[in-house]
Design an enzyme around this catalytic site. Structure first.
Site, PDB file in Angstrom:
ATOM      1  N   ASP A  63       3.606 -10.283  65.283  1.00 30.29           N
ATOM      2  CA  ASP A  63       3.320  -9.154  66.032  1.00 30.29           C
ATOM      3  C   ASP A  63       2.051  -8.392  65.256  1.00 30.29           C
ATOM      4  O   ASP A  63       2.110  -8.208  64.096  1.00 30.29           O
ATOM      5  CB  ASP A  63       4.327  -8.214  66.269  1.00 30.29           C
ATOM      6  CG  ASP A  63       3.717  -6.680  66.867  1.00 30.29           C
ATOM      7  OD1 ASP A  63       3.659  -6.974  68.469  1.00 30.29           O
ATOM      8  OD2 ASP A  63       3.494  -5.714  66.384  1.00 30.29           O
ATOM      9  N   TYR A  68      -4.867  -2.455  63.742  1.00 30.36           N
ATOM     10  CA  TYR A  68      -4.410  -2.769  62.703  1.00 30.36           C
ATOM     11  C   TYR A  68      -5.394  -2.975  61.735  1.00 30.36           C
ATOM     12  O   TYR A  68      -6.091  -4.152  62.023  1.00 30.36           O
ATOM     13  CB  TYR A  68      -3.008  -3.852  62.724  1.00 30.36           C
ATOM     14  CG  TYR A  68      -1.809  -3.163  63.368  1.00 30.36           C
ATOM     15  CD1 TYR A  68      -1.710  -2.171  63.871  1.00 30.36           C
ATOM     16  CD2 TYR A  68      -0.906  -4.037  63.570  1.00 30.36           C
ATOM     17  CE1 TYR A  68      -0.524  -1.746  64.665  1.00 30.36           C
ATOM     18  CE2 TYR A  68       0.418  -3.672  64.223  1.00 30.36           C
ATOM     19  CZ  TYR A  68       0.333  -2.768  64.575  1.00 30.36           C
ATOM     20  OH  TYR A  68       1.603  -2.239  65.345  1.00 30.36           O
ATOM     21  N   SER A 191       4.156   0.144  74.753  1.00 27.36           N
ATOM     22  CA  SER A 191       4.665   0.359  73.625  1.00 27.36           C
ATOM     23  C   SER A 191       4.669   1.890  73.646  1.00 27.36           C
ATOM     24  O   SER A 191       3.656   2.665  73.693  1.00 27.36           O
ATOM     25  CB  SER A 191       3.727  -0.133  72.463  1.00 27.36           C
ATOM     26  OG  SER A 191       4.149   0.318  71.172  1.00 27.36           O
ATOM     27  N   SER A 253       9.758   0.019  62.897  1.00 27.70           N
ATOM     28  CA  SER A 253      10.299   1.102  62.014  1.00 27.70           C
ATOM     29  C   SER A 253      11.584   1.084  61.981  1.00 27.70           C
ATOM     30  O   SER A 253      12.499   2.434  61.898  1.00 27.70           O
ATOM     31  CB  SER A 253       9.615   2.580  62.355  1.00 27.70           C
ATOM     32  OG  SER A 253       9.689   3.340  61.211  1.00 27.70           O
ATOM     33  N   LYS A 263      14.059   3.614  48.567  1.00 29.39           N
ATOM     34  CA  LYS A 263      13.070   3.639  47.406  1.00 29.39           C
ATOM     35  C   LYS A 263      12.241   5.041  47.384  1.00 29.39           C
ATOM     36  O   LYS A 263      11.963   5.397  46.295  1.00 29.39           O
ATOM     37  CB  LYS A 263      12.095   2.888  48.000  1.00 29.39           C
ATOM     38  CG  LYS A 263      11.315   3.384  49.080  1.00 29.39           C
ATOM     39  CD  LYS A 263      10.239   2.250  49.409  1.00 29.39           C
ATOM     40  CE  LYS A 263      10.367   0.976  49.845  1.00 29.39           C
ATOM     41  NZ  LYS A 263       9.178   0.224  50.283  1.00 29.39           N
ATOM     42  N   ARG A 273       4.769   2.194  50.532  1.00 31.89           N
ATOM     43  CA  ARG A 273       3.996   2.473  51.741  1.00 31.89           C
ATOM     44  C   ARG A 273       3.315   4.132  51.786  1.00 31.89           C
ATOM     45  O   ARG A 273       2.216   4.315  52.120  1.00 31.89           O
ATOM     46  CB  ARG A 273       4.852   2.325  52.939  1.00 31.89           C
ATOM     47  CG  ARG A 273       4.116   2.767  54.452  1.00 31.89           C
ATOM     48  CD  ARG A 273       4.912   2.164  55.670  1.00 31.89           C
ATOM     49  NE  ARG A 273       4.855   0.782  55.534  1.00 31.89           N
ATOM     50  CZ  ARG A 273       5.188   0.010  56.768  1.00 31.89           C
ATOM     51  NH1 ARG A 273       6.003   0.703  57.678  1.00 31.89           N
ATOM     52  NH2 ARG A 273       4.799  -1.320  56.850  1.00 31.89           N
ATOM     53  N   GLN A 341      10.341  -9.575  49.377  1.00 33.04           N
ATOM     54  CA  GLN A 341      10.922  -8.300  50.221  1.00 33.04           C
ATOM     55  C   GLN A 341      11.423  -8.792  51.425  1.00 33.04           C
ATOM     56  O   GLN A 341      12.126  -8.464  52.022  1.00 33.04           O
ATOM     57  CB  GLN A 341       9.755  -7.321  50.544  1.00 33.04           C
ATOM     58  CG  GLN A 341       9.929  -6.234  51.363  1.00 33.04           C
ATOM     59  CD  GLN A 341       8.783  -5.248  51.715  1.00 33.04           C
ATOM     60  OE1 GLN A 341       7.464  -5.663  51.175  1.00 33.04           O
ATOM     61  NE2 GLN A 341       9.046  -4.105  52.248  1.00 33.04           N
ATOM     62  N   GLU A 344      14.723 -10.578  51.220  1.00 33.50           N
ATOM     63  CA  GLU A 344      15.997  -9.615  50.950  1.00 33.50           C
ATOM     64  C   GLU A 344      16.264  -9.330  52.453  1.00 33.50           C
ATOM     65  O   GLU A 344      17.450  -9.058  52.842  1.00 33.50           O
ATOM     66  CB  GLU A 344      15.600  -8.630  50.097  1.00 33.50           C
ATOM     67  CG  GLU A 344      15.390  -8.962  48.587  1.00 33.50           C
ATOM     68  CD  GLU A 344      16.947  -9.592  48.271  1.00 33.50           C
ATOM     69  OE1 GLU A 344      17.773  -8.924  48.496  1.00 33.50           O
ATOM     70  OE2 GLU A 344      17.240 -10.481  47.667  1.00 33.50           O
TER      71      GLU A 344
END
Length: 392
Positions: A63, A68, A191, A253, A263, A273, A341, A344
């Site tokens: 996506d 972006y 969206s 999210s 974190k 981030r 990442q 995991e």
């Protein structure tokens, strides 16, 4: 393309699939996203590494959006998919139209017929494909009635101006149907649209005998639940969006911008981030130092202990599996800046079957934030107890 020999045949491995809404399109329960990663903090070979790892582990959906990284995300994805030599039909590619690519023209943003069609054409050029599987209306084209999310909306602060003229729902639905009818997308979706706006799109599509949207890309996580668990389930009482239309969801999210990874329990680490986008996430960062934010961190720490002791997993994997457990979740979009990442987070697939009703309730007890019912949910409850209430 019938004689095209791909570099690698797609193997689903242990990936699970669900229909995207009432369409026949089967999407992986975990998909890959390119927001705040591809073309932004990840470029070149690392993008290829992440996409390759995703494909090798059963993720065949990616996506992105025109906005972006100002279009760079689409360019990176298009370049890598071509470089890696995958068969186009093995991938589900989705993009989104609304925010544009940081140009200043009055028609470079929004959901006018002009921007929808021209925006899709430019996205296809950047992605180096003839079509996308799904094109999303990245936001409703409205002013004033758009509900604000708990966290800053993607690019909301960088939107160049408010739209003085709002295109009619007829124009929006017709434009996305034109995109589909010309073979540039198979489906269209929404969206962060409200249930009312989605209902209106279906009404227009039904009235004009056109194709309605199939899903919403919405924020959903343990700290942001109202729209997903209440509004979409109860709007218009006996005709909620999920039930009436079998509306699908592509969740973003799911880790609350990283808060649910743990974190940020002890501050903002480097190369995170929040540290890479301090201005964009300023409000969220500031909120973590206040009472509500500190309470979230306390819950994350408790969830971390629960995940490790009860399920033998990380809190990130638990949070992702919790979102995927919801039957109204079609796919959970994973963001990644490093291959490890992604690997995991893919282990959430192993955790998902462990989220029994009992475990789900224990997680819910730790979160202690069941969303409050809205007026439509209250009507639903009345109708459930009395199918023919005396309404005066």
């Amino acid at each position: 393309m019938a004689n095209f020999q791909p570099s690698m045949e797609y193997d689903p491995k242990n990936m699970q699939f669900r229909n995207l809404g009432n369409s026949g399109l089967r999407v992986p329960i975990l998909s890959l996203g390119g927001w705040l990663s591809f073309g932004h903090v990840v470029e070149g070979d690392p993008v290829a590494d992440i996409i390759k790892i995703a494909f090798e582990n059963g993720i065949n959906m990616i996506d992105t959006a025109e906005s972006y990284a100002g279009g760079k995300s689409e360019r990176e994805i298009g370049r890598v998919l071509k470089k890696l030599g995958y068969r186009r039909t093995d991938w589900i590619i989705s993009t989104k139209i609304f925010f544009g690519v940081r140009r200043k023209g009055p028609n470079d943003v929004g959901l006018s017929r002009k921007h929808i069609i021209e925006g899709v054409n430019e996205s296809l050029e950047r992605l180096q494909v003839d079509y996308v599987d799904i094109v999303f209306a990245h936001r409703p084209d409205s002013t004033g009635d758009q509900e604000k999310s708990e966290e800053p909306s993607e690019l909301a602060n960088s939107f160049p101006y408010s739209l003085a003229a709002i295109p009619s729902p007829n124009e929006i639905v017709r434009a996305f149907n034109h995109v589909i009818n010309t073979g540039k997308a198979f489906y269209w979706a929404t969206s962060e649209w409200s249930a009312r706006q989605i209902e209106e799109a279906f009404h227009v599509a039904d009235e004009l005998k056109l194709i309605p949207p199939i899903a919403d890309q919405c924020q959903y996580n343990g700290f942001y639940r109202q729209r997903f668990e209440v509004e979409y389930k109860s709007y218009l009482a006996v005709r909620p969006i999920f039930q009436k239309y079998r509306y699908g969801t592509t969740v973003f999210s799911a880790l609350a911008s990283g808060v649910l990874t743990g974190k940020y329990n002890n501050g903002i680490p480097e190369d995170s981030r929040f540290s890479n986008n301090p201005d964009f996430f300023k409000n969220t960062i500031d909120a973590l130092t206040k009472e509500e934010g500190l309470e979230k961190i306390r819950k994350v720490k408790e969830l971390t202990t629960f995940a490790e002791k009860e399920l033998g997993c990380t809190v990130s994997q638990l949070a992702l599996a919790w979102v995927a457990k919801n039957p109204n979740t079609s796919t959970v979009i994973l963001g990644a800046t490093k291959p490890q990442q992604l690997l995991e987070n893919l282990k959430a697939l192993e955790v998902l079957p462990k989220i029994t009703d009992e475990i789900y309730q224990k997680i819910n007890d730790i979160l202690a934030n069941d969303p409050k019912p809205d007026i439509y949910q209250k009507i639903n409850d009345i109708l459930a107890n009395d199918p023919k209430p005396d309404v005066r």
